[in-house]
Design a protein around this motif. Sequence first.
Motif, short mmCIF file in Angstrom:
data_model
loop_
_atom_site.label_atom_id
_atom_site.label_comp_id
_atom_site.label_asym_id
_atom_site.label_seq_id
_atom_site.Cartn_x
_atom_site.Cartn_y
_atom_site.Cartn_z
N SER A 10 0.81 -1.21 0.00
CA SER A 10 0.00 0.00 0.00
C SER A 10 0.83 1.25 0.00
O SER A 10 0.30 2.34 -0.08
CB SER A 10 -0.93 0.01 1.21
OG SER A 10 -0.18 -0.03 2.40
N ALA A 11 2.15 1.17 0.11
CA ALA A 11 3.00 2.35 0.04
C ALA A 11 4.38 1.93 -0.37
O ALA A 11 4.85 0.84 -0.03
CB ALA A 11 3.04 3.06 1.40
N PRO A 12 5.10 2.79 -1.10
CA PRO A 12 6.44 2.45 -1.51
C PRO A 12 7.41 2.56 -0.35
O PRO A 12 7.09 3.15 0.68
CB PRO A 12 6.74 3.52 -2.57
CG PRO A 12 5.86 4.66 -2.20
CD PRO A 12 4.64 4.07 -1.59
N ILE A 43 -4.11 15.51 -4.84
CA ILE A 43 -3.87 15.64 -3.40
C ILE A 43 -3.61 14.27 -2.77
O ILE A 43 -2.90 14.16 -1.76
CB ILE A 43 -5.06 16.34 -2.72
CG1 ILE A 43 -5.24 17.75 -3.26
CG2 ILE A 43 -4.87 16.39 -1.20
CD1 ILE A 43 -4.04 18.66 -3.09
N ALA A 44 -4.16 13.20 -3.35
CA ALA A 44 -3.95 11.85 -2.82
C ALA A 44 -2.56 11.32 -3.13
O ALA A 44 -2.07 10.42 -2.43
CB ALA A 44 -5.00 10.90 -3.39
N MET A 45 -1.90 11.83 -4.15
CA MET A 45 -0.65 11.26 -4.64
C MET A 45 0.49 11.22 -3.62
O MET A 45 1.24 10.23 -3.57
CB MET A 45 -0.18 12.00 -5.90
CG MET A 45 -0.94 11.59 -7.14
SD MET A 45 -0.64 12.71 -8.54
CE MET A 45 1.13 12.50 -8.77
N PRO A 46 0.73 12.24 -2.79
CA PRO A 46 1.89 12.19 -1.88
C PRO A 46 1.89 10.97 -0.96
O PRO A 46 2.96 10.43 -0.65
CB PRO A 46 1.77 13.49 -1.08
CG PRO A 46 1.07 14.42 -2.00
CD PRO A 46 0.07 13.57 -2.73
N ALA A 47 0.72 10.55 -0.51
CA ALA A 47 0.67 9.37 0.37
C ALA A 47 1.09 8.11 -0.37
O ALA A 47 1.50 7.13 0.26
CB ALA A 47 -0.75 9.20 0.93
N GLU A 48 1.01 8.13 -1.70
CA GLU A 48 1.36 6.96 -2.50
C GLU A 48 2.76 7.08 -3.11
O GLU A 48 3.32 6.08 -3.56
CB GLU A 48 0.32 6.77 -3.60
CG GLU A 48 -1.08 6.52 -3.02
CD GLU A 48 -2.18 6.50 -4.06
OE1 GLU A 48 -3.22 5.88 -3.80
OE2 GLU A 48 -2.00 7.12 -5.13
N ARG A 78 -7.26 4.22 0.79
CA ARG A 78 -8.25 5.23 1.15
C ARG A 78 -7.77 6.64 0.89
O ARG A 78 -8.41 7.61 1.29
CB ARG A 78 -8.61 5.10 2.65
CG ARG A 78 -9.12 3.74 3.08
CD ARG A 78 -10.34 3.30 2.28
NE ARG A 78 -11.47 4.18 2.50
CZ ARG A 78 -12.46 4.35 1.63
NH1 ARG A 78 -12.43 3.75 0.46
NH2 ARG A 78 -13.48 5.14 1.91
N ALA A 79 -6.63 6.81 0.21
CA ALA A 79 -6.09 8.16 -0.02
C ALA A 79 -7.07 9.04 -0.77
O ALA A 79 -7.20 10.24 -0.50
CB ALA A 79 -4.77 8.06 -0.79
N GLY A 80 -7.79 8.48 -1.75
CA GLY A 80 -8.77 9.26 -2.50
C GLY A 80 -9.92 9.73 -1.62
O GLY A 80 -10.42 10.84 -1.78
N ALA A 81 -10.35 8.88 -0.70
CA ALA A 81 -11.43 9.26 0.20
C ALA A 81 -11.02 10.45 1.06
O ALA A 81 -11.78 11.41 1.23
CB ALA A 81 -11.82 8.07 1.08
N PHE A 82 -9.80 10.38 1.61
CA PHE A 82 -9.31 11.50 2.42
C PHE A 82 -9.18 12.76 1.58
O PHE A 82 -9.61 13.85 1.99
CB PHE A 82 -7.95 11.15 3.04
CG PHE A 82 -8.04 10.38 4.32
CD1 PHE A 82 -8.18 11.02 5.54
CD2 PHE A 82 -8.00 8.99 4.31
CE1 PHE A 82 -8.26 10.31 6.72
CE2 PHE A 82 -8.07 8.26 5.49
CZ PHE A 82 -8.21 8.91 6.70
N SER A 83 -8.54 12.65 0.41
CA SER A 83 -8.31 13.84 -0.41
C SER A 83 -9.62 14.40 -0.94
O SER A 83 -9.75 15.62 -1.13
CB SER A 83 -7.36 13.52 -1.55
OG SER A 83 -7.93 12.60 -2.46
#
Length: 454
Positions: free
Chosen positions: A5-7, A138-143, A367-372
């Motif tokens: 879920s994350a690099p 806005i969701a991209m930094p978490a990924e 869930r990054a999209g939901a938060f963003s």
Amino acid sequence: MTSTSAPPATRLSPATIRGYALGSVGTGGFSTLPGLVLAYYLTDTLGVAAAVATFVVFAPKALDVVLNPAIGALSDSWARRTGSRQLFLRVGAALLPVFFALTFAVPDGVDATIGAVWVGLAFVASAMAFSLFQVPYIAMPAELTDDYHERARLMAWRVAVLGVAILLFGAGGPQLRELGGGGRWGYLVMGVVAGAVLGLGMFAASRIAPRRPPSEVTAGGEASFAASLRVVRSSRPFRMLVTASALQAFATGTMLASAQYAATYVLGNEDSVSFLFAALVGPAVAVMPLWSRLVRSWGKRRAYLLASSLFLAAGVALLGLLAGTGGWVYGVVAVAGVGYAGMQMLGMSMLPDVISDHERREGGAVRAGAFSGVWTAVETIGLALGPALVLAILAITGFVSSTDDAEVAQSQTAIDGIVVAISAAPAILTALSIVALYRYRLEAETAHAQNGSH
């Protein structure tokens, strides 16, 4: 959080930093230019009454409260199935320039009522196109990374470009309007050129969207509007952070929307709005490395409180315009710019920390999209409330609208109302945001602040 879920916490490449930062040309430009000139375009070029203009400016943005969380949920679902959010980014980048130009394309001879409807419809379409880009952006930094300090570094560059974008659109937008001959034709030239630049910046950011095979993206979590809203209830750090961000968006939106009125009726020179923007953004870009260093020594939350306090102090100082004008105004605006840069960088770099914390607790669900989606909806409504508040203050204090062929002298009460809009209103909103920040707590924030740099 699982590795799927994350690099890994590796240093971001220059190409990734550069590509992500260029997206701020789109987000900064669209957030700045309509907030600066749209209300003024309606009241002083199309002759729309301030009360009607309030509705036209605010109502389209209010749709984002529903639209952005829905887009966030859809982008999460799309990312699980395809491994990337790039399609959303590119569709938004393609559509926004068209609808943005149409917003400022009201033909000659159209009366105020039809002009208000035209602007309202085109602005709704612009906001929808912008949301398709902004939410996954806005969701991209978490990924892109799960490292606390790399996220701060990513946001430092993003906000530096954001500052340039605000200067470019805030100072250059009105100049484009004048180069186009002013009036309706001037606004059309501004809309076409500015829209094209917005689209180019957004397309550049879409190219660095993370791509992973669908099998490597952790499934989990319901992709729905209701699920996005449950994010707010499930994460207290997110609620505190998004509350502070919304209030600060409201404050900056109010200051932006009142700047053109202050330049024309308080400083006595319509073109001085460009100098106000130069004073706001120039120092902001220059001090970005200082905010980055403060993050390493203080942590993000403490640095964020300092940035907010600077912006608050500047708002209070601008009340001095009630007594008279002078060169000191630009110095105070420069202090506001230093605080504004920190507020933007720190809030946005704390958001992916909150997202990672939530995903870790939920077993790695995407869930990054939901938060963003919720974040951008609340931020957008805050920015939209700024011009609405300014127009409401103008209506209450007796501001008289005009067309581009007639100049109207304003009463002293109306001029004092403009001063209140650019000073006291942002100051009060920023003070409320500081209360929310004091209540923000996150385990990762405490740990990284104590450990300092890696």
